[in-house]
Design an enzyme around this catalytic site. Structure first.
Site, PDB file in Angstrom:
ATOM      1  N   ALA A  71     106.877 -36.964  30.831  1.00  0.00           N
ATOM      2  CA  ALA A  71     106.248 -38.069  31.557  1.00  0.00           C
ATOM      3  C   ALA A  71     105.592 -39.035  30.585  1.00  0.00           C
ATOM      4  CB  ALA A  71     105.210 -37.534  32.542  1.00  0.00           C
ATOM      5  N   ASP A  72     105.431 -40.261  31.048  1.00  0.00           N
ATOM      6  CA  ASP A  72     104.687 -41.261  30.292  1.00  0.00           C
ATOM      7  C   ASP A  72     103.846 -42.065  31.275  1.00  0.00           C
ATOM      8  OD1 ASP A  72     104.416 -42.441  27.495  1.00  0.00           O
ATOM      9  OD2 ASP A  72     104.681 -44.225  28.725  1.00  0.00           O
TER      10      ASP A  72
END
Length: 199
Positions: A71-72
């Site tokens: 994830a970012d």
């Protein structure tokens, strides 16, 4: 079981809250932003890049072929991306720009399903709006003394001391922390991934 390609303790805690059994794998990627892309395109691209690196590590190190989740998270105000601060003055400048305004937090999540030496990638992104109180420079300096801003996009953590700055949110709270848990669980179900640690 899944692999989490992230060292973020916040993401680990969120997964643990809902019983998602996972093992952390350490990855290194270049998180430079492409200025010609939109914030949405950037956060999705970084999420995919992190997942690809996680999958590469699983395959090259002959680890069990569990799915990889990466994830970012970015903070966006008026189409400008606010990443992690590089210094205390940088953190203070970010916080003062967010002061008294509503910004958007976008998290992109990518899951890589490994089959032999290949992988299929599935990406979602979730946006939440955060209304900040009006801050003074003294507020920002005192907050920096907690060391909380320095490893967080936008220089604040909604789950910590930074919660004092939040007047209102519209959207997923866990997304602002760093992982939209409802949406993550839904995509795990859709992909048929056994994730729940029932112990």
């Amino acid at each position: 079981m899944i692999y989490l390609a992230s060292k973020s303790p916040r993401r680990t805690e969120l997964l643990q809250q809902v019983g998602v059994e996972h093992t952390i794998i350490d990855i290194e990627v270049d998180e430079n932003i492409n200025s010609s892309n939109s914030p949405q395109e950037n956060v999705r691209a970084l999420s995919i890049l992190k997942c690809q690196e996680g999958v590469r590590k699983v395959i090259t190190e002959n680890m069990s072929s569990f799915p990889v989740l990466a994830a970012d998270t970015i903070v966006v105000l008026e189409d400008k991306i606010f990443g992690k601060p590089e210094s205390e003055p940088d953190a203070i400048a970010m916080l003062l720009k967010l002061s008294g305004k509503t910004h958007t937090v976008i998290t992109a999540v990518t899951i890589g399903i490994i089959n032999k030496d290949k992988a299929k990638f599935h990406t979602i992104s979730v946006s939440s709006n955060v209304e900040f109180a009006t801050l003074t420079e003294v507020d920002c300096k005192e907050y920096c003394k907690t060391n909380e801003p320095f490893d967080k996009a936008g220089s604040y953590g909604i789950q910590g001391y930074g919660s004092a700055f939040i007047k209102k949110i519209n959207g997923s709270y866990s997304n602002i922390v760093g992982l939209p848990i409802h949406e993550v669980v839904e995509i795990l179900k859709e992909l048929g991934i056994a994730y729940w640690d029932k112990k």
